[in-house]
Design a protein around this motif. Structure first.
Motif, PDB file in Angstrom:
ATOM      1  N   THR A  68       1.909   0.952   8.131  1.00 35.77           N
ATOM      2  CA  THR A  68       0.685   0.833   8.938  1.00 35.77           C
ATOM      3  C   THR A  68      -0.457   0.127   8.219  1.00 35.77           C
ATOM      4  OG1 THR A  68       0.040   3.036   8.190  1.00 35.77           O
ATOM      5  CG2 THR A  68       1.167   2.895  10.313  1.00 35.77           C
ATOM      6  N   SER A  69      -0.216  -0.354   6.998  1.00 40.05           N
ATOM      7  CA  SER A  69      -1.315  -1.041   6.298  1.00 40.05           C
ATOM      8  C   SER A  69      -0.780  -2.109   5.343  1.00 40.05           C
ATOM      9  CB  SER A  69      -2.195  -0.028   5.556  1.00 40.05           C
ATOM     10  OG  SER A  69      -1.458   0.622   4.551  1.00 40.05           O
ATOM     11  N   THR A 116       0.862  -1.192   0.000  1.00 43.60           N
ATOM     12  CA  THR A 116       0.000   0.000   0.000  1.00 43.60           C
ATOM     13  C   THR A 116       0.895   1.237   0.000  1.00 43.60           C
ATOM     14  OG1 THR A 116       0.006   0.263   2.382  1.00 43.60           O
ATOM     15  CG2 THR A 116      -1.664  -1.244   1.456  1.00 43.60           C
ATOM     16  N   THR A 133       5.141  -5.579   8.612  1.00 45.10           N
ATOM     17  CA  THR A 133       4.965  -4.198   8.147  1.00 45.10           C
ATOM     18  C   THR A 133       6.329  -3.510   8.060  1.00 45.10           C
ATOM     19  OG1 THR A 133       4.563  -3.621  10.442  1.00 45.10           O
ATOM     20  CG2 THR A 133       2.611  -3.842   9.022  1.00 45.10           C
ATOM     21  N   THR A 162      -5.725  -1.756   8.066  1.00 43.64           N
ATOM     22  CA  THR A 162      -5.202  -0.434   8.438  1.00 43.64           C
ATOM     23  C   THR A 162      -4.923  -0.390   9.933  1.00 43.64           C
ATOM     24  OG1 THR A 162      -7.497   0.273   8.628  1.00 43.64           O
ATOM     25  CG2 THR A 162      -6.358   0.838   6.582  1.00 43.64           C
TER      26      THR A 162
END
Ligand SMILES: [Fe+2]
Ligand SMILES: [Fe+2]
Length: 411
Positions: free
Chosen positions: A48-49, A43, A132, A106
């Motif tokens: 964080t996603s 992303t 992540t 998210t």
């Protein structure tokens, strides 16, 4: 006597047919709701996603994705957060539709190992794990692939498996287009997922379309090409590019590297304006751009002066470090180039790479041979690119794990 025998034969037939229908039909329905073609995508906020997409052969009842921080204990479902997907139907042929489902997880924590699964209450994928990104610049590596395109199941699979063997800790895989030969054929995309195996479920993919992602179709007596109908449903890619090019033109800032994906098939002028604007505001140490069609062609008798005129000055202006390309079904890696000419190792310049991971092979193009540090053809290749705040290391590997080319950039 004969009549009785025929009657018994008929009875047997009907009993067997009934059993097949009542037992196998629900089984096939169960299977039809099992998640398949599961793929992670990067992303625009990789710290964080994370995006995941899957599909079901029939309508999924109550589809969802679940995620939790990975831990040694197996009770992952107890505290997993649920995400409800966006679902859409896509025709895979004249009389068959499938349902694609996508979720963006998210509010994740940076540099953290997560476990997730997708499906519904009765049909789950395995719990897969991914990490992540960090918020700040940190060393990491990724793998790059030129066109897979042909013999994806039989011969690209070994490239994917060797890439996973050489760089199992790659944070993502990066594809520069012509991922399949006919972007509108479902069976070719099926080969890709079979060749990936479970790798696409644990390693996020970052992709852009080549010309084969834009199949030619007859429209009112003239041939037109459009992005294939599977691209946007089956991938969940960033939408921070120019309007009209969502999920094909975008950028991702990953631990000190800005990665830019461009689409060489349409709206080039709009992309130049956009590229200029995002490079004018770029706090990253390194910048890597990618487009399917190369500026300095290495295959056949090809030449792309328009791409040089449009994108060369922007790459020069903002000192883009590396440009990853495909399309020419050969290998070529230039020295540092500025304003169309080679410059010294310690000067500002851009390295341009053309590579191929699949089986389609072209003859070498001598046109830009003088700009090339390494050139070759006839090999299936992949690249492992490692970034640290001070050094960008590039290795090009063959399908049988020979180091074919390498260089380093230092800042
Ligand atoms: Fe191509
Ligand atoms: Fe190609």
């Amino acid at each position: 006597m004969i009549n009785q025998k025929i009657f018994l034969q008929h009875l047997c037939f009907h009993v067997i047919a009934f059993l097949i229908f009542t037992i196998l039909s629900p089984l096939s329905m169960l299977h039809a709701q099992q998640p398949e073609r599961i793929i992670l995508n990067v992303t625009a906020q990789p710290a964080t996603s994370m995006a995941v997409t899957w599909r079901t052969a029939t309508e999924a009842s109550d589809p969802k994705a679940e995620i939790t921080i990975a831990r040694a204990q197996p009770d992952l479902d107890e505290d997993a957060l649920k995400f409800i997907p966006t679902s859409e139907w896509v025709s895979i042929n004249e009389d068959q539709k499938v349902q694609y489902h996508s979720v963006v997880f998210t509010n994740l924590q940076p540099n953290t190992l997560y476990a997730y699964r997708v499906g519904d209450n009765d049909h789950w994928s395995p719990w897969n794990q991914f990490r992540t990104a960090s918020v700040q610049p940190e060393p990491f590596k990724f793998v790059n692939f030129g066109d897979p395109q042909n013999d994806i199941y039989s011969l690209c699979s070994r490239v994917f498996r060797m890439a996973y063997t050489i760089a199992p800790d790659a944070r993502f895989w990066h594809f520069v287009g012509d991922i399949v030969n006919h972007g509108d054929r479902d069976n070719e995309w099926g080969e890709l997922y079979d060749a990936f195996g479970w790798i696409a479920q644990v390693t996020p993919m970052m992709l852009l379309p080549g010309n084969h992602g834009y199949p030619k179709v007859m429209n009112s007596l003239k041939k037109e090409s459009h992005l294939n109908q599977f691209w946007r449903p089956q991938f969940t890619l960033p939408q921070n590019g120019p309007k009209g090019l969502e999920e094909t033109v975008y950028f991702v800032d990953y631990q000190g590297v800005r990665l830019i994906m461009l689409n060489g098939n349409e709206m080039l002028e709009e992309q130049v304006v956009w590229l200029d604007s995002i490079l004018a505001d770029n706090p990253n140490r390194w910048t890597i751009s990618a487009m399917h069609q190369p500026l300095y062609s290495t295959g056949r008798d090809r030449d792309n002066p328009k791409l040089q005129q449009l994108f060369g000055p922007i790459y020069d202006k903002y000192h883009v470090d590396l440009v990853l390309q495909g399309h020419d079904h050969t290998y070529g890696r230039t020295g540092k180039i500025f304003n169309g000419k080679l410059v010294g190792d310690n000067e500002q310049g851009t390295v341009y790479v053309v590579s191929v991971s699949g089986t389609k092979i072209y003859d070498l193009n001598p046109r830009y041979e003088k700009l090339m540090e390494k050139i070759g053809t006839g090999r299936q290749l992949f690249q492992v690119i490692s970034a640290t705040p001070k050094k960008l290391s590039y290795e090009s590997w063959t399908a049988n794990s020979e180091l074919f080319d390498q260089f380093e950039l230092k800042k």
